[in-house]
Design a protein around this motif. Structure first.
Motif, PDB file in Angstrom:
ATOM      1  N   MET A   1     -90.838 -14.682  37.333  1.00 28.88           N
ATOM      2  CA  MET A   1     -91.103 -15.966  37.240  1.00 28.88           C
ATOM      3  C   MET A   1     -90.030 -17.135  36.307  1.00 28.88           C
ATOM      4  O   MET A   1     -89.498 -16.506  35.581  1.00 28.88           O
ATOM      5  CB  MET A   1     -92.471 -16.443  36.154  1.00 28.88           C
ATOM      6  N   THR A   2     -88.815 -17.694  36.625  1.00 23.07           N
ATOM      7  CA  THR A   2     -88.225 -18.523  36.122  1.00 23.07           C
ATOM      8  C   THR A   2     -88.452 -19.660  35.298  1.00 23.07           C
ATOM      9  O   THR A   2     -89.444 -20.162  35.774  1.00 23.07           O
ATOM     10  CB  THR A   2     -86.554 -18.765  37.458  1.00 23.07           C
ATOM     11  N   THR A   3     -88.164 -19.273  34.123  1.00 20.01           N
ATOM     12  CA  THR A   3     -87.761 -20.273  32.995  1.00 20.01           C
ATOM     13  C   THR A   3     -86.627 -21.729  33.515  1.00 20.01           C
ATOM     14  O   THR A   3     -85.825 -21.411  34.020  1.00 20.01           O
ATOM     15  CB  THR A   3     -87.559 -19.709  31.849  1.00 20.01           C
ATOM     16  N   PRO A   4     -87.177 -22.115  33.236  1.00 19.62           N
ATOM     17  CA  PRO A   4     -86.302 -23.818  32.740  1.00 19.62           C
ATOM     18  C   PRO A   4     -85.133 -23.747  33.012  1.00 19.62           C
ATOM     19  O   PRO A   4     -83.995 -23.636  33.104  1.00 19.62           O
ATOM     20  CB  PRO A   4     -86.914 -24.977  32.443  1.00 19.62           C
ATOM     21  N   ASP A   5     -84.787 -22.998  31.504  1.00 20.63           N
ATOM     22  CA  ASP A   5     -83.766 -22.420  31.334  1.00 20.63           C
ATOM     23  C   ASP A   5     -83.195 -21.093  31.767  1.00 20.63           C
ATOM     24  O   ASP A   5     -81.647 -22.129  32.254  1.00 20.63           O
ATOM     25  CB  ASP A   5     -83.686 -21.892  29.489  1.00 20.63           C
ATOM     26  N   ASN A   6     -83.204 -20.407  32.491  1.00 19.11           N
ATOM     27  CA  ASN A   6     -82.918 -19.673  33.467  1.00 19.11           C
ATOM     28  C   ASN A   6     -83.011 -20.406  34.434  1.00 19.11           C
ATOM     29  O   ASN A   6     -81.395 -20.054  35.108  1.00 19.11           O
ATOM     30  CB  ASN A   6     -83.531 -18.826  33.713  1.00 19.11           C
ATOM     31  N   ASP A   7     -83.277 -21.334  35.652  1.00 19.91           N
ATOM     32  CA  ASP A   7     -82.976 -22.711  37.055  1.00 19.91           C
ATOM     33  C   ASP A   7     -81.833 -23.036  35.768  1.00 19.91           C
ATOM     34  O   ASP A   7     -80.738 -23.103  36.764  1.00 19.91           O
ATOM     35  CB  ASP A   7     -84.122 -23.295  37.071  1.00 19.91           C
ATOM     36  N   LEU A   8     -81.396 -23.608  34.823  1.00 22.45           N
ATOM     37  CA  LEU A   8     -80.816 -23.990  34.236  1.00 22.45           C
ATOM     38  C   LEU A   8     -79.784 -23.339  34.480  1.00 22.45           C
ATOM     39  O   LEU A   8     -78.333 -23.626  34.958  1.00 22.45           O
ATOM     40  CB  LEU A   8     -80.710 -24.690  33.219  1.00 22.45           C
ATOM     41  N   ASP A   9     -79.416 -22.058  33.847  1.00 24.41           N
ATOM     42  CA  ASP A   9     -78.683 -20.919  33.323  1.00 24.41           C
ATOM     43  C   ASP A   9     -77.353 -20.938  35.200  1.00 24.41           C
ATOM     44  O   ASP A   9     -76.923 -21.267  35.058  1.00 24.41           O
ATOM     45  CB  ASP A   9     -78.786 -20.137  33.316  1.00 24.41           C
ATOM     46  N   THR A  10     -78.791 -20.759  35.868  1.00 23.78           N
ATOM     47  CA  THR A  10     -78.237 -20.192  37.875  1.00 23.78           C
ATOM     48  C   THR A  10     -77.283 -21.857  37.852  1.00 23.78           C
ATOM     49  O   THR A  10     -76.399 -21.658  38.412  1.00 23.78           O
ATOM     50  CB  THR A  10     -79.212 -19.805  38.523  1.00 23.78           C
ATOM     51  N   ARG A  11     -77.650 -22.715  37.766  1.00 22.93           N
ATOM     52  CA  ARG A  11     -77.616 -24.008  38.382  1.00 22.93           C
ATOM     53  C   ARG A  11     -75.969 -24.399  37.509  1.00 22.93           C
ATOM     54  O   ARG A  11     -74.804 -24.752  38.444  1.00 22.93           O
ATOM     55  CB  ARG A  11     -78.253 -24.753  38.843  1.00 22.93           C
ATOM     56  N   LEU A  12     -75.790 -23.916  36.627  1.00 19.90           N
ATOM     57  CA  LEU A  12     -74.517 -24.713  35.753  1.00 19.90           C
ATOM     58  C   LEU A  12     -73.755 -23.100  36.409  1.00 19.90           C
ATOM     59  O   LEU A  12     -72.795 -23.598  36.631  1.00 19.90           O
ATOM     60  CB  LEU A  12     -74.613 -23.954  34.156  1.00 19.90           C
ATOM     61  N   ASP A  13     -74.197 -22.186  36.040  1.00 18.51           N
ATOM     62  CA  ASP A  13     -72.951 -20.697  36.581  1.00 18.51           C
ATOM     63  C   ASP A  13     -72.793 -20.973  38.182  1.00 18.51           C
ATOM     64  O   ASP A  13     -71.058 -21.267  38.546  1.00 18.51           O
ATOM     65  CB  ASP A  13     -74.146 -19.748  37.107  1.00 18.51           C
ATOM     66  N   ALA A  14     -73.479 -21.808  39.003  1.00 14.14           N
ATOM     67  CA  ALA A  14     -73.440 -22.365  40.393  1.00 14.14           C
ATOM     68  C   ALA A  14     -72.046 -23.556  40.140  1.00 14.14           C
ATOM     69  O   ALA A  14     -70.778 -23.526  41.495  1.00 14.14           O
ATOM     70  CB  ALA A  14     -74.414 -22.416  41.433  1.00 14.14           C
ATOM     71  N   ALA A  15     -72.153 -24.191  39.333  1.00 19.92           N
ATOM     72  CA  ALA A  15     -71.526 -26.106  39.336  1.00 19.92           C
ATOM     73  C   ALA A  15     -70.093 -24.827  38.916  1.00 19.92           C
ATOM     74  O   ALA A  15     -69.710 -25.116  39.670  1.00 19.92           O
ATOM     75  CB  ALA A  15     -72.270 -26.670  38.795  1.00 19.92           C
ATOM     76  N   THR A  16     -70.219 -24.252  38.009  1.00 19.89           N
ATOM     77  CA  THR A  16     -68.590 -23.052  37.314  1.00 19.89           C
ATOM     78  C   THR A  16     -68.507 -22.624  38.838  1.00 19.89           C
ATOM     79  O   THR A  16     -66.462 -23.102  39.079  1.00 19.89           O
ATOM     80  CB  THR A  16     -69.030 -22.453  36.663  1.00 19.89           C
ATOM     81  N   VAL A  17     -68.634 -21.869  39.528  1.00 19.94           N
ATOM     82  CA  VAL A  17     -68.040 -21.393  40.894  1.00 19.94           C
ATOM     83  C   VAL A  17     -67.270 -22.383  41.575  1.00 19.94           C
ATOM     84  O   VAL A  17     -66.514 -22.373  42.394  1.00 19.94           O
ATOM     85  CB  VAL A  17     -68.949 -20.144  41.485  1.00 19.94           C
ATOM     86  N   THR A  18     -68.531 -23.023  41.835  1.00 21.67           N
ATOM     87  CA  THR A  18     -68.323 -24.043  43.053  1.00 21.67           C
ATOM     88  C   THR A  18     -67.004 -24.956  42.897  1.00 21.67           C
ATOM     89  O   THR A  18     -65.677 -25.295  43.686  1.00 21.67           O
ATOM     90  CB  THR A  18     -69.386 -24.851  42.917  1.00 21.67           C
TER      91      THR A  18
END
Length: 159
Positions: A1-18
């Motif tokens: 299960m993903t926590t809100p913090d993990n989800d935010l980390d994933t989205r921040l990583d994706a935003a940085t890469v993009t």
């Protein structure tokens, strides 16, 4: 299960890469544009000197050459690195750190710091896109002037 913090980390990583990919894309386009702009400018420098051009043709060729030079300068501004204002978590910030500061910065993975970095990178990408757009507009005007010079020269008696 993903926590809100993990989800935010994933989205921040994706935003940085993009965002980094967009910066890379603008830099690649800039290289192509500089090469593309230099070819007609080199042709003008090789062909025009020493030829008596009708005044209208000379003015149009001059305007086109100035436009190409202005477009090249706009592209150079796009690829010119900006070395100030780097947020934490960025190699530019780290270049000013002591070893202890760097370790402390790397231990902090606060979402706010990462979000600040994404915003900073996005601002860099936006400036680069604005510069490329300006270079494209200037180039269009320069090419119209050069095209008009060609048409006038072809229509001019004795040319």
């Amino acid at each position: 299960m993903t926590t809100p913090d993990n989800d935010l980390d994933t989205r921040l990583d994706a935003a940085t890469v993009t965002t980094l990919a967009e910066i890379s894309r603008t830099d690649a386009k800039s290289g192509v544009l500089l090469t593309s702009f230099s070819l007609p400018l080199a042709a003008l420098v090789a062909v025009v000197p020493g030829h008596d051009l009708p005044p209208t043709v000379g003015i149009l060729v001059g305007a086109g050459a100035v436009g190409l030079i202005a477009a090249m300068l706009a592209v150079l501004v796009v690829v010119h690195p900006r070395l100030s204002g780097a947020p934490r978590g960025n190699f530019l910030h780290w270049s000013l750190c002591t070893p202890e500061d760097l370790v402390r910065d790397l231990q902090t993975s606060a979402a706010a710091d990462r979000a600040t970095q994404v915003i900073h990178l996005s601002q860099i990408a936006r400036r680069k896109f604005v510069g490329l757009r300006l270079a494209g507009i200037i180039t269009g005007v320069a090419l119209v002037a050069l095209g008009a010079a060609l048409l006038v020269a072809l229509a001019w008696p004795g040319m």
